[in-house]
Scaffold this motif. Sequence first.
Motif, PDB file in Angstrom:
ATOM      1  N   ARG A   1       1.405   2.437   2.664  1.00 22.91           N
ATOM      2  CA  ARG A   1       2.389   1.110   3.371  1.00 22.91           C
ATOM      3  C   ARG A   1       3.576   1.256   2.291  1.00 22.91           C
ATOM      4  N   GLN A   2       3.465   1.038   1.079  1.00 27.07           N
ATOM      5  CA  GLN A   2       4.574   1.341   0.247  1.00 27.07           C
ATOM      6  C   GLN A   2       5.534   2.574   0.376  1.00 27.07           C
TER       7      GLN A   2
ATOM      8  N   LYS B   1       7.946   1.761   3.204  1.00 32.37           N
ATOM      9  CA  LYS B   1       8.478   0.433   3.400  1.00 32.37           C
ATOM     10  C   LYS B   1       9.640   0.216   4.013  1.00 32.37           C
TER      11      LYS B   1
ATOM     12  N   GLU C   1       6.758  -3.350  -0.712  1.00 35.15           N
ATOM     13  CA  GLU C   1       6.848  -2.939   0.564  1.00 35.15           C
ATOM     14  C   GLU C   1       8.298  -3.379   1.026  1.00 35.15           C
TER      15      GLU C   1
END
Length: 690
Positions: free
Chosen positions: A572-573, A576, A674
Amino acid sequence: MVSKFNLKNKNYSDVIVSFVVVAVIGLIIIPLPSSFLDFLIIVNITVGINILLITLFTKSVLEFTTFPTLLLITTMFRLGLNIASTRLVLTKGNAGHVIDAFANVVAGNNYIVGAVIFVIITIVQIVVVTNGAGRVSEVSARFTLDAMPGKQMAIDADLNSGLINEDEAKKRRADLQREASFYGAMDGASKFVKGDAIAGIIITLINLLGGILIFSMGQGMDVSEALGKFGKLSIGDGLVSQIPSLLISISSGIIVTRSNNNNTFGAAISKDFFPNPLIAGIVSFVLIIIAMVPGFPKIPFFIMSAVFGFIAFKKYKNEDLAEQKLAEQKQEMLLMQKEQELEEDDTVSSFQVEPISVEIGYTLIPMTDDSLDNSLMRQIVNIRKQCAHELGVLLTPIRIRDNLQLGPNDYCIKIKGNEVARGVIYPNKLMVINPENEQLNLEGIDAKEPAFGLDALWIEEKDRDIADIHGATIVEPVTVIATHLKEVIYSNTAELLGRQEVKHLLEGIKDKYNVVIDELIPDIMRLGEVQKVLQNLLKEQIPINDLVTILETLADFGMVTKDVEILTEHVRQSLKRTIAKQYLGSDNVLRVLTIHPELEDMISKNTQKTTSGSIPVLKPEVITQIFDSINKVHQQFTAENIQHVILASPTTRLTLKKLISYNFPGLAVLSLNEVPNEIEIVTLGMISLD
């Protein structure tokens, strides 16, 4: 205790019937005024007509098993009315308007004619109807009892072979016993009707002789005058009693002579009386020949000939349509058999459920015609392309099949064989969304838009221009299904992404990015672990069309940890910009709800790791306070159409999302890691325990 039980169970029918039965006995004792007697006589005639019609519309004797008992009650009711009318005739020389009207209409000025008609009706009732019904009941009861052992054995055989279950077997046995009891009861009940007819004759004679003696000797009336007056009254009283009795006698004859063919009498007689159009045609021709004979009335014969000729024509036409329909059905069955033979596959895949399918009612089948520009098939193809472009998931083909168990306008969407959504479509109408506009005064069918639950209205095609002028949102029926299907797919994409689909995705990019795939699978992660990460992303509506970035992140951190949740957070990061872009406003600003540090610390400290992932372990009252705090600000900004998310720390983001996912499924939770540095953040409020 009894009254309390009856009141609690609202068993008012038993109370009413008990009162009526006792009141029938009271008719014999209590004198009645002529006006009330008129009303009861009309009730008696009405009951007789009603019972006759019930027997005509019953399909089986088991539908009217109370008839023998009802026969006894109605017989006693008629005898009570006879006695009450006799009391009035002999005491006042008048028995009310109904009896007088029957006497004048039937007998006219000649009571001898009325007496003859009365005698004929009584003879027909006793000799023809009642005797015949009683004999049929007797024979039917005997044969039903004789056949019971064989029928019981047939039921046991069906039960043992698995054709029926235990409940169905019990029901059939009970029906057999009820049928035998019914015919036995009817055999005895027919004696009531015969006795009633005989009693009617005796009471009529008593009225006649008693009235003449009382009023000629005690009131000074001439014998001839008394004979004329009481002759008419006696005949009127007898007819008022015998006509309802005749109706119920006919009813008993109809019900005991019925066969259990699952049809009403009218449907059965129309089928049996005109079985062949050739017969009706011959009858029509014979009637014309008779009409040509000199001396015979021509018009009645021509009328009946025309009636039977019309029946023959309609029968021929219906038979042609039936044969054509049968031929079409046979052709369809042959085509289906050929298709089944071509598609028959003895492998395991032939009977596995499909990932996603749509089932429709028979009136919606024309919407699947691929030759139409806006067919359901084309819409589904577009949905699959859109899903691949927006989410990065290539769905398997979506199967559409008709389902006769659904309503004609119903459809349902199934995922892995289980129904997840259902709706109703009117193919020849249009859906107008939010039809509460005061200026939009249209008639239609109120409905809910199935995808988003908005108020809607199904209108006719002719009203389209009116709705369009007022700026209403008009949706085609096919588009309604397609939109609903799209929302169901987007909500359940994670479930639809299996290992086979992940393998297809990886094979699609392997030619260009084989290095990262070979490095990751199988040395660092298995295919199933990659699938779990992709499913976690899709559960929060994060597209996976940047597979290269996802795989490279997993290759970087897969050597450090095997925890799928932690790996998902790392991915997810890396995504982002893709994540944050979904929630930006029109001014490229991210509006967020922050979490109070104390609450965030509490969630972090009360997170428990289980085999199914991280879960929050909080007291119920704390969870309620969190939901109330979120709901207060979330509803406000949703009503103002302001897009917003919850901004949390990386350590608590996943736990908080799991906590609120059921109550606030559409509210996204992002971590600080994120959000790209170049995106402006505006805080709208704070979630706390206050």
